[in-house]
Design a protein around this motif. Structure first.
Motif, PDB file in Angstrom:
ATOM      1  N   VAL A 172       0.977   7.495  -6.258  1.00 60.28           N
ATOM      2  CA  VAL A 172      -0.041   8.541  -6.391  1.00 60.28           C
ATOM      3  C   VAL A 172       0.557   9.909  -6.074  1.00 60.28           C
ATOM      4  O   VAL A 172       0.310  10.900  -6.775  1.00 60.28           O
ATOM      5  CB  VAL A 172      -1.233   8.245  -5.463  1.00 60.28           C
ATOM      6  N   THR A 173       1.364   9.969  -5.008  1.00 58.26           N
ATOM      7  CA  THR A 173       2.020  11.228  -4.642  1.00 58.26           C
ATOM      8  C   THR A 173       2.939  11.709  -5.759  1.00 58.26           C
ATOM      9  O   THR A 173       2.967  12.905  -6.085  1.00 58.26           O
ATOM     10  CB  THR A 173       2.828  11.041  -3.349  1.00 58.26           C
ATOM     11  N   SER A 174       3.690  10.799  -6.344  1.00 54.38           N
ATOM     12  CA  SER A 174       4.600  11.172  -7.435  1.00 54.38           C
ATOM     13  C   SER A 174       3.819  11.702  -8.632  1.00 54.38           C
ATOM     14  O   SER A 174       4.225  12.683  -9.270  1.00 54.38           O
ATOM     15  CB  SER A 174       5.440   9.969  -7.845  1.00 54.38           C
ATOM     16  N   LEU A 184       0.825  -1.203   0.000  1.00 54.88           N
ATOM     17  CA  LEU A 184       0.000   0.000   0.000  1.00 54.88           C
ATOM     18  C   LEU A 184       0.864   1.260   0.000  1.00 54.88           C
ATOM     19  O   LEU A 184       0.533   2.248  -0.667  1.00 54.88           O
ATOM     20  CB  LEU A 184      -0.920   0.005   1.220  1.00 54.88           C
ATOM     21  N   GLY A 185       1.981   1.219   0.725  1.00 51.62           N
ATOM     22  CA  GLY A 185       2.884   2.364   0.731  1.00 51.62           C
ATOM     23  C   GLY A 185       3.437   2.664  -0.647  1.00 51.62           C
ATOM     24  O   GLY A 185       3.538   3.835  -1.044  1.00 51.62           O
ATOM     25  N   SER A 186       3.771   1.622  -1.384  1.00 49.65           N
ATOM     26  CA  SER A 186       4.276   1.813  -2.750  1.00 49.65           C
ATOM     27  C   SER A 186       3.210   2.413  -3.650  1.00 49.65           C
ATOM     28  O   SER A 186       3.481   3.311  -4.454  1.00 49.65           O
ATOM     29  CB  SER A 186       4.759   0.476  -3.320  1.00 49.65           C
ATOM     30  N   VAL A 202       5.906  22.508  -6.228  1.00 51.44           N
ATOM     31  CA  VAL A 202       6.831  21.396  -6.029  1.00 51.44           C
ATOM     32  C   VAL A 202       7.687  21.600  -4.785  1.00 51.44           C
ATOM     33  O   VAL A 202       7.946  20.653  -4.014  1.00 51.44           O
ATOM     34  CB  VAL A 202       7.723  21.210  -7.274  1.00 51.44           C
ATOM     35  N   PHE A 203       8.134  22.836  -4.531  1.00 49.66           N
ATOM     36  CA  PHE A 203       8.984  23.092  -3.365  1.00 49.66           C
ATOM     37  C   PHE A 203       8.236  22.780  -2.073  1.00 49.66           C
ATOM     38  O   PHE A 203       8.786  22.150  -1.157  1.00 49.66           O
ATOM     39  CB  PHE A 203       9.444  24.550  -3.363  1.00 49.66           C
ATOM     40  N   SER A 204       6.981  23.197  -1.985  1.00 50.19           N
ATOM     41  CA  SER A 204       6.178  22.909  -0.789  1.00 50.19           C
ATOM     42  C   SER A 204       5.978  21.411  -0.606  1.00 50.19           C
ATOM     43  O   SER A 204       6.038  20.890   0.519  1.00 50.19           O
ATOM     44  CB  SER A 204       4.814  23.607  -0.887  1.00 50.19           C
ATOM     45  N   ILE A 205       5.760  20.707  -1.704  1.00 48.41           N
ATOM     46  CA  ILE A 205       5.572  19.258  -1.631  1.00 48.41           C
ATOM     47  C   ILE A 205       6.833  18.570  -1.128  1.00 48.41           C
ATOM     48  O   ILE A 205       6.781  17.715  -0.238  1.00 48.41           O
ATOM     49  CB  ILE A 205       5.171  18.707  -3.011  1.00 48.41           C
ATOM     50  N   LEU A 206       7.985  18.954  -1.687  1.00 47.55           N
ATOM     51  CA  LEU A 206       9.245  18.333  -1.274  1.00 47.55           C
ATOM     52  C   LEU A 206       9.548  18.607   0.188  1.00 47.55           C
ATOM     53  O   LEU A 206      10.036  17.726   0.912  1.00 47.55           O
ATOM     54  CB  LEU A 206      10.393  18.840  -2.163  1.00 47.55           C
ATOM     55  N   PHE A 207       9.268  19.826   0.647  1.00 47.02           N
ATOM     56  CA  PHE A 207       9.545  20.156   2.043  1.00 47.02           C
ATOM     57  C   PHE A 207       8.690  19.312   2.977  1.00 47.02           C
ATOM     58  O   PHE A 207       9.151  18.873   4.032  1.00 47.02           O
ATOM     59  CB  PHE A 207       9.322  21.649   2.301  1.00 47.02           C
ATOM     60  N   PHE A 208       7.435  19.063   2.595  1.00 43.25           N
ATOM     61  CA  PHE A 208       6.588  18.220   3.446  1.00 43.25           C
ATOM     62  C   PHE A 208       7.070  16.771   3.411  1.00 43.25           C
ATOM     63  O   PHE A 208       7.166  16.117   4.465  1.00 43.25           O
ATOM     64  CB  PHE A 208       5.133  18.287   2.999  1.00 43.25           C
ATOM     65  N   LEU A 209       7.348  16.254   2.221  1.00 44.54           N
ATOM     66  CA  LEU A 209       7.737  14.852   2.100  1.00 44.54           C
ATOM     67  C   LEU A 209       9.060  14.563   2.786  1.00 44.54           C
ATOM     68  O   LEU A 209       9.285  13.459   3.284  1.00 44.54           O
ATOM     69  CB  LEU A 209       7.813  14.453   0.620  1.00 44.54           C
ATOM     70  N   LEU A 210       9.962  15.553   2.831  1.00 45.67           N
ATOM     71  CA  LEU A 210      11.265  15.365   3.472  1.00 45.67           C
ATOM     72  C   LEU A 210      11.258  15.788   4.937  1.00 45.67           C
ATOM     73  O   LEU A 210      12.237  15.554   5.640  1.00 45.67           O
ATOM     74  CB  LEU A 210      12.344  16.142   2.710  1.00 45.67           C
ATOM     75  N   GLY A 211      10.185  16.402   5.392  1.00 50.73           N
ATOM     76  CA  GLY A 211      10.043  16.734   6.797  1.00 50.73           C
ATOM     77  C   GLY A 211      10.549  18.112   7.155  1.00 50.73           C
ATOM     78  O   GLY A 211      11.650  18.506   6.759  1.00 50.73           O
ATOM     79  N   SER A 212       9.750  18.847   7.909  1.00 51.82           N
ATOM     80  CA  SER A 212      10.147  20.168   8.370  1.00 51.82           C
ATOM     81  C   SER A 212       9.241  20.589   9.519  1.00 51.82           C
ATOM     82  O   SER A 212       8.054  20.261   9.536  1.00 51.82           O
ATOM     83  CB  SER A 212      10.059  21.191   7.232  1.00 51.82           C
TER      84      SER A 212
END
Length: 338
Positions: A163-165, A156-158, A176-186
């Motif tokens: 879907v996220t990609s 399910l994670g895959s 894209v910058f906001s998405i990357l910051f959330f996915l990488l943690g902040s």
């Protein structure tokens, strides 16, 4: 006690780190002045309102959120490893992080108005939906099997990551910058109000885990032995699954995807105090808080004035350390022989 003292030290140093000049002594005074009434330095003009706001309104909430997130992920990791009896398990094994990512990215790409939720609300909803799906997929004949749980979470994670990609590559460039910051943690945008939900989830799950620490110990030695000791294994696994999902979802919703905390910190705790959950869990919680607060401080300073996502720091530190544990053979002492 050492972890508590070190954590307090990181909080004070973090309060003194930033574009507004604040010394360590001034940071301590500001924190103490807000916690203790009638401190003379709060009214004698030695501290400016800009310094007070920088420390109390901006720096302290993000540091505390990092501590709560680190403690929550470390605790969830320890419980997941007991749940599936696999020392390589981590909180994101359930696909909770991927579900939160879909929810958050959907809000970023479609807009909060379209979803009717805030970013944190959508991330939490996505995390819980993923946890429910994994539970239903893993349940067979009324039993939640550890192997099915792992396989369901990975699959399910895959799917959710795909879907996220897709949402990321089809959205406008400025998102894209906001998405990357959330996915990488902040935790850069932390506020005092954001601390309530993850702190409450952490307190509830920690209390539950400590009260059931003997059952966690029994579960580690096998289902048959745990049943002989009076543990309802299937019911207890379901309770652990719910606790891990709620805690991970609450943390990921406000901090994004931060890896390796829930994988590495429980191992270090076992090396330090042994595998008995009565001793290991408090050390895991404090160690996770200390680690992520220090990682957040590094994320703000190593590339200053640019701030890097905290997940990059945890991966850069956690992955080599975990590989070192395995190479040195200490992983067996941390429970990796299972």
């Amino acid at each position: 006690m050492a972890l508590l003292a070190a954590g307090f030290g990181v909080v004070i140093v973090s309060g003194a780190t930033g574009t507004v000049d604040v010394t360590v002594a001034e940071s301590f005074k500001i924190v103490a002045g807000h916690l203790l009434p009638n401190m003379p330095w709060m009214a004698d003009g030695s501290l400016t309102s800009l310094q007070d706001q920088a420390v109390w309104r901006f720096r302290l909430p993000r540091t505390l959120l990092a501590g709560i997130a680190g403690a929550g992920l470390a605790l969830a990791g320890a419980l997941m490893q007991a749940l599936v009896r696999n020392p390589l398990a981590e909180p994101y094994l359930l696909g909770v992080s991927a579900g939160a990512g879909v929810g958050a990215v959907a809000v970023i790409t479609l807009g909060a108005g379209a979803a009717g939720l805030t970013l944190s609300g959508a991330a939490f909803a996505g995390a819980l939906a993923a946890a429910v799906a994994v539970y239903l997929l893993a349940r067979q004949g009324g039993i939640v099997a550890p192997t099915r749980l792992i396989l369901s979470g990975v699959a399910l994670g895959s799917l959710l990551s795909a879907v996220t990609s897709y949402l990321t590559i089809t959205t406008e460039a400025q998102n894209v910058f906001s998405i990357l910051f959330f996915l990488l943690g902040s935790v850069a945008a932390a506020t005092w109000t954001q601390l309530a939900v993850p702190a409450a989830a952490l307190a509830i799950v920690l209390a539950f885990a400590l009260l059931r620490s003997r059952s966690l110990n029994a579960l580690q030695v096998g289902d048959e032995t745990a049943t002989a000791l009076g543990v309802d294994v299937n019911r207890f696994r379901s309770q652990l699954l719910v606790a891990c999902a709620l805690l991970t979802g609450a943390v990921v919703a406000v901090s994004g995807g931060i890896g390796f905390v829930g994988l590495v910190i429980p191992h270090i705790s076992r090396i330090a105090v042994g595998a008995d959950h009565r001793r290991m869990l408090p050390v895991t919680v404090l160690g996770g808080a200390m680690f992520l607060m220090a990682a957040d401080l590094a994320a703000r300073t190593v590339a200053a004035p640019t701030e890097i996502p905290i997940g990059i720091v945890t991966a850069a530190v956690g992955a080599p350390f975990f590989l070192w544990l395995m190479r040195r053979g200490r992983a067996a002492g941390a429970g990796m022989h299972r």
